[in-house]
Design a protein around this motif. Sequence first.
Motif, PDB file in Angstrom:
ATOM      1  N   VAL A 160       0.817  -1.218   0.000  1.00 23.08           N
ATOM      2  CA  VAL A 160       0.000   0.000   0.000  1.00 23.08           C
ATOM      3  C   VAL A 160       0.852   1.271   0.000  1.00 23.08           C
ATOM      4  O   VAL A 160       1.814   1.379   0.766  1.00 23.08           O
ATOM      5  N   LYS A 201      -5.951   2.051  -6.717  1.00 21.81           N
ATOM      6  CA  LYS A 201      -4.833   1.167  -7.015  1.00 21.81           C
ATOM      7  C   LYS A 201      -3.955   1.827  -8.070  1.00 21.81           C
ATOM      8  O   LYS A 201      -4.408   2.701  -8.824  1.00 21.81           O
ATOM      9  N   GLU A 220      -2.602   2.316 -11.360  1.00 22.66           N
ATOM     10  CA  GLU A 220      -3.108   1.895 -12.671  1.00 22.66           C
ATOM     11  C   GLU A 220      -1.973   1.684 -13.662  1.00 22.66           C
ATOM     12  O   GLU A 220      -1.958   0.709 -14.410  1.00 22.66           O
ATOM     13  N   PHE A 262      -3.027   6.816 -10.179  1.00 29.47           N
ATOM     14  CA  PHE A 262      -3.953   6.024  -9.370  1.00 29.47           C
ATOM     15  C   PHE A 262      -5.406   6.468  -9.493  1.00 29.47           C
ATOM     16  O   PHE A 262      -6.307   5.730  -9.082  1.00 29.47           O
ATOM     17  N   GLY A 310      -1.372  -2.275  -9.739  1.00 31.13           N
ATOM     18  CA  GLY A 310      -2.273  -3.115  -8.951  1.00 31.13           C
ATOM     19  C   GLY A 310      -2.090  -2.922  -7.459  1.00 31.13           C
ATOM     20  O   GLY A 310      -2.981  -3.298  -6.672  1.00 31.13           O
ATOM     21  N   ASP A 311      -0.931  -2.367  -7.006  1.00 36.55           N
ATOM     22  CA  ASP A 311      -0.744  -2.105  -5.575  1.00 36.55           C
ATOM     23  C   ASP A 311      -1.753  -1.052  -5.106  1.00 36.55           C
ATOM     24  O   ASP A 311      -2.144  -0.163  -5.862  1.00 36.55           O
ATOM     25  N   LYS A 312      -2.176  -1.163  -3.846  1.00 40.70           N
ATOM     26  CA  LYS A 312      -3.189  -0.250  -3.303  1.00 40.70           C
ATOM     27  C   LYS A 312      -2.638   1.151  -3.078  1.00 40.70           C
ATOM     28  O   LYS A 312      -1.452   1.329  -2.775  1.00 40.70           O
TER      29      LYS A 312
END
Length: 291
Positions: free
Chosen positions: A179, A218, A220, A241, A284-286
């Motif tokens: 995150v 996330k 993008e 994001f 894809g990471d928050k």
Amino acid sequence: MKRSSAVIRRVVLAAAALALAAGCTPDGTGTGTPAAPPSASAGTPGATPTDAPTSDGKPPSPSATFPTGSPSGSPSTGATAPKPLLGDGDENEQVRELQARLRQLDFFDRAPTGFYGTMTAGAVKKFQARRGLPETGTVDETTWRQLLSASRKPTADELKPATTNQLDTPDPRCMTGRVLCISKESRTLAWMIDGRVVSSMDVRFGSENTPTREGLFKVEWKARDWTSTIYHTPMPYAMFFSRGQAVHYSADFAARGYAGASHGCVNVRDRAKLSALFDQVKPGDKVVVHW
């Protein structure tokens, strides 16, 4: 008569020899006046007041990693101002050391960024005023030597502290997974993996008219070298994001701090730390933006 002429000739030659020894020969300008000795204002090495011993009787020593700026060739005549070693727009480790030393003396109230902007120039001017130097806002050899004598060599933590701002309590949504946890309250970004803070840095947000959106997002897509298609400004290490909003490096933030604002993006002012973070973050990471 011949003997008298020979005596007169010897007297003339002796007088000429004495004149040469006294330095009364032309200085190359055709005026016949002797050249003046170098003065402190002429920039001659070793003639400036800062070369005097310090209070402990030891001469100040130049930094091992900082360029000395010693002139090559003939010494300056004093007609030209000292050449600056560092100034506006420079970005390197010597600037970071400069900022860390100024921070020790309470002239610079931010974490060192390595970028020389208006905030650094202002801090240098304050230091120069305190030391009775010309307030140029740039660092010449005299300013640097005086800074060396007034401060100590920065530690690794002083050169690259975790953050200027204290980290906020993480939002619960930041406690699992990978995150980018971004707090508007503390103005910090914490890169977290499974609840553990891996790295952190100061951030800046959009203005009232162009606010940074809050919520759960996330990453993008990413771009190491990107220029805004709307504002035509560089956005290095951009991690998008939310519909064009991204985390990215901002030279303006590095230079002006919180005196400015973004157009909605999350600005980072420590380029080196963001570069390292950019290599770790994956699409894809928050991303959590919260108060």
